[in-house]
Design a protein around this motif. Sequence first.
Motif, PDB file in Angstrom:
ATOM      1  N   LEU A 611      16.623   6.510  -5.187  1.00 55.83           N
ATOM      2  CA  LEU A 611      16.322   7.557  -4.210  1.00 55.83           C
ATOM      3  C   LEU A 611      15.437   7.013  -3.093  1.00 55.83           C
ATOM      4  N   VAL A 612      14.440   6.235  -3.442  1.00 53.84           N
ATOM      5  CA  VAL A 612      13.547   5.658  -2.424  1.00 53.84           C
ATOM      6  C   VAL A 612      14.342   4.783  -1.466  1.00 53.84           C
ATOM      7  N   ARG A 613      15.259   3.953  -2.020  1.00 51.79           N
ATOM      8  CA  ARG A 613      16.065   3.087  -1.151  1.00 51.79           C
ATOM      9  C   ARG A 613      16.905   3.916  -0.170  1.00 51.79           C
ATOM     10  N   GLU A 614      17.503   4.996  -0.665  1.00 56.17           N
ATOM     11  CA  GLU A 614      18.342   5.836   0.198  1.00 56.17           C
ATOM     12  C   GLU A 614      17.507   6.507   1.288  1.00 56.17           C
ATOM     13  N   LEU A 615      16.353   7.071   0.935  1.00 63.52           N
ATOM     14  CA  LEU A 615      15.529   7.795   1.909  1.00 63.52           C
ATOM     15  C   LEU A 615      14.879   6.848   2.903  1.00 63.52           C
ATOM     16  N   ARG A 616      14.594   5.603   2.467  1.00 65.81           N
ATOM     17  CA  ARG A 616      13.978   4.651   3.394  1.00 65.81           C
ATOM     18  C   ARG A 616      14.979   4.199   4.460  1.00 65.81           C
ATOM     19  N   GLN A 617      16.246   4.350   4.195  1.00 66.86           N
ATOM     20  CA  GLN A 617      17.228   4.068   5.240  1.00 66.86           C
ATOM     21  C   GLN A 617      17.181   5.145   6.320  1.00 66.86           C
ATOM     22  N   LEU A 618      16.786   6.366   5.913  1.00 67.56           N
ATOM     23  CA  LEU A 618      16.652   7.469   6.877  1.00 67.56           C
ATOM     24  C   LEU A 618      15.280   7.446   7.536  1.00 67.56           C
ATOM     25  N   ASN A 619      14.262   7.028   6.796  1.00 71.61           N
ATOM     26  CA  ASN A 619      12.895   6.961   7.328  1.00 71.61           C
ATOM     27  C   ASN A 619      12.175   5.776   6.684  1.00 71.61           C
ATOM     28  N   PRO A 620      12.194   4.621   7.347  1.00 76.62           N
ATOM     29  CA  PRO A 620      11.576   3.419   6.765  1.00 76.62           C
ATOM     30  C   PRO A 620      10.083   3.584   6.495  1.00 76.62           C
ATOM     31  N   ASP A 621       9.408   4.480   7.161  1.00 72.90           N
ATOM     32  CA  ASP A 621       7.960   4.642   7.008  1.00 72.90           C
ATOM     33  C   ASP A 621       7.586   5.717   5.985  1.00 72.90           C
ATOM     34  N   LEU A 622       8.573   6.220   5.255  1.00 74.60           N
ATOM     35  CA  LEU A 622       8.296   7.287   4.291  1.00 74.60           C
ATOM     36  C   LEU A 622       7.296   6.810   3.236  1.00 74.60           C
ATOM     37  N   LYS A 623       6.261   7.603   3.013  1.00 72.76           N
ATOM     38  CA  LYS A 623       5.273   7.297   1.983  1.00 72.76           C
ATOM     39  C   LYS A 623       5.775   7.822   0.643  1.00 72.76           C
ATOM     40  N   VAL A 624       5.501   7.038  -0.430  1.00 75.46           N
ATOM     41  CA  VAL A 624       6.107   7.315  -1.730  1.00 75.46           C
ATOM     42  C   VAL A 624       5.071   7.218  -2.847  1.00 75.46           C
ATOM     43  N   ILE A 625       5.149   8.157  -3.786  1.00 74.00           N
ATOM     44  CA  ILE A 625       4.429   8.070  -5.065  1.00 74.00           C
ATOM     45  C   ILE A 625       5.467   8.272  -6.163  1.00 74.00           C
ATOM     46  N   LEU A 626       5.605   7.268  -7.040  1.00 79.71           N
ATOM     47  CA  LEU A 626       6.524   7.379  -8.165  1.00 79.71           C
ATOM     48  C   LEU A 626       5.747   7.827  -9.404  1.00 79.71           C
ATOM     49  N   VAL A 627       6.366   8.673 -10.194  1.00 79.23           N
ATOM     50  CA  VAL A 627       5.741   9.200 -11.406  1.00 79.23           C
ATOM     51  C   VAL A 627       6.660   8.884 -12.583  1.00 79.23           C
ATOM     52  N   THR A 628       6.082   8.431 -13.708  1.00 80.06           N
ATOM     53  CA  THR A 628       6.910   8.080 -14.852  1.00 80.06           C
ATOM     54  C   THR A 628       6.276   8.521 -16.160  1.00 80.06           C
ATOM     55  N   GLY A 629       7.132   8.909 -17.080  1.00 76.51           N
ATOM     56  CA  GLY A 629       6.691   9.204 -18.436  1.00 76.51           C
ATOM     57  C   GLY A 629       6.819   8.003 -19.341  1.00 76.51           C
ATOM     58  N   TYR A 630       7.409   6.903 -18.799  1.00 75.49           N
ATOM     59  CA  TYR A 630       7.510   5.644 -19.530  1.00 75.49           C
ATOM     60  C   TYR A 630       6.337   4.763 -19.132  1.00 75.49           C
TER      61      TYR A 630
END
Length: 672
Positions: A611-630
């Motif tokens: 998802l991050v890869r896809e959205l960064r193609q639309l907005n390279p400067d998008l800020k991201v926080i990933l959350v995991t239960g693993y």
Amino acid sequence: MKKIEALERENAELRQWVEQAKSALDALKSGGVDAILSNHTVMALPGAEEPYMTFFEMMHGGGLTCDNDGRIMHSNPFFSELVGISADQLRGRYFISLIGADEQAKAAAVLSSDGVAETELHLVSTDGDRVTVLLSKAPVHYQQQNFMLLLVTDLTRVHRAEEKLRLFSEAIEQAGESVIITDPDGTIVYVNNALLDITGYSEDEVVGQNPRMFKSGAQDLRFYRKMWQAITAGENWQGKLINRKKSGKTYPVMLTISPIRNRDGHISHFVGLQQNLEEFEGLQNQLRQAQKMEAIGTLVGGIAHDFNNSLAAMIGNLYLARKEARMMPGVVARLESVETLAYAASATIKQLLAFSRKAVVSMVPFSVVPFLKEIVKLVQVSLPENIDFSLQLCDEEIQVKGDVNQLQQVLMNLVNNAIDAVRAAPNPAVSVSLQCIDVDADFVEGREGCQPGRYACLAVADNGTGIAAEHVEHLFEPFFTTKEQGKGTGLGLAMVYGAVKTHGGFVDVLTSQAAPSGTTMRIFLPLSQIPVKAPDSVDTSVCKGNGETILLVDDDERVLTVACELLESLRYQVVTASDGIQAIEQFQAHRSEIVLLISDVVMPKLGGRELVRELRQLNPDLKVILVTGYDKSAALVSGYSGSSDIIISKPYSASRLSQVIRDVLAGSLPSV
């Protein structure tokens, strides 16, 4: 063994040639030329009758007659072939000219001696080769003539055969596998050093005995009867068996027994080759353990994900509930207690992940003494009053590098096991102690994973009934337990073992069921010389937003709902999606508004990384926080370019999430 037999036969034949030459000299000493001729010894004498000249020509060894000055009068074909010079060319030549310059003085001393003499030296052939020979000389007086009789025996093949025998002998002596040779009745006539090293016996204690001295009792009489039937029938036999050392300890071997036959084809000996399987079976056990751990790790990973999702929803709801009940102190206190239990459950999950090697541990230097004191406070709260509990600490400052949470769980597991072990004891006692120990090579022997060095030794001892010998080797296996059903999972000591291994240490068990009975579990952790940093203060403040829009994505409806309410309580606008495909649609619809993506990592249809890869193609400067239960390390894999993105683990507190959002939006990435 067939090669050795052939070499021995060849060596015997060569030595027989040497003895023929010596017998001729002995005959000369005792009876002179007439005795030689009467015994048909192969000689060459001037004017000798034709039969004896024929013998001289055909003898399998060099024969020469020389005058008293050492000039060759006659030589046989064997000697000509040895030096590469014809008999005609040799006639009249000084024998000493055929000897290397460095040994001519030795040869001259033999030729000039009054009686019979011999020496070992080297002939030099026409092609420059040096041939090792035994030169035997005898003075002869025959038909009023004085001359010398020289016998030259080629020792090159003798020495070559002896060297081969020496190499074979050394190879057997130095071999890593045990070699044992018996006579046809099974009496031991030879053993090599490897067998003595493995069994602990001396050569005198073994030679002359029967191999049954190594029997462990693990094989029955039928097993040995089949073995004996096979080898006495002339067949090779191979099989695995358990032998016994002098100390009484057993060890596994792969044994191959082969018959050795004499020249007549009859069995003269048996040779047994034993390959010690102790190390091999140890590696097999480690492989099985690793496979068990891998299976447990897969199971734990799935449990952790589901459990952490539930805890994330629970902790989020508790935060929201505390906000609404802030005017009810009693309710807030109970909610805080539940929240503490939720975080404790989360810590347990982290321990399970560490046990399965699926979590990244936080290894930092810390002082062990204050660490133990804090654990003891926790223990004493729930300790039964009838148990005598003691703590013995050394005066020395002891530091190790490790994960405090993991080691706390290790100590708590050991103490809880000790408490369970003494419940039925008449005077129950449990002790925790700490000391520094220098581990040397003798201590290392027989202890898996142990290396020499200086260690902190944390010991938990009890005076319970002890552990049965047949259970000791299984103590650290997952799901192995001696407790009653429902009172133990069999994971506690397995977690201890995995955590201690992660810290570069090892576990040692001392137990006895004889009086005074009890068990001591010792944890050895390598000392650290890195200075201990003061612990950072925990910031529990909650940071509010300014109405920014966040795209929140999670496939767990409970987590999505609670996280949305939490973010809204922090004054953020929230757009939600339950998977990656829906998130792309929402982002396209609110592209101008969304400033931050908070997404779960593992989701159906389209995961967080994709998802991050896809959205960064639309907005390279998008800020991201990933959350995991693993485990967090699983959130980034090869090929994922967002290695600088923030990753936080579920469950997370409201304060922690709010601080991370603030830092990411401000462009300052915190250490998480």
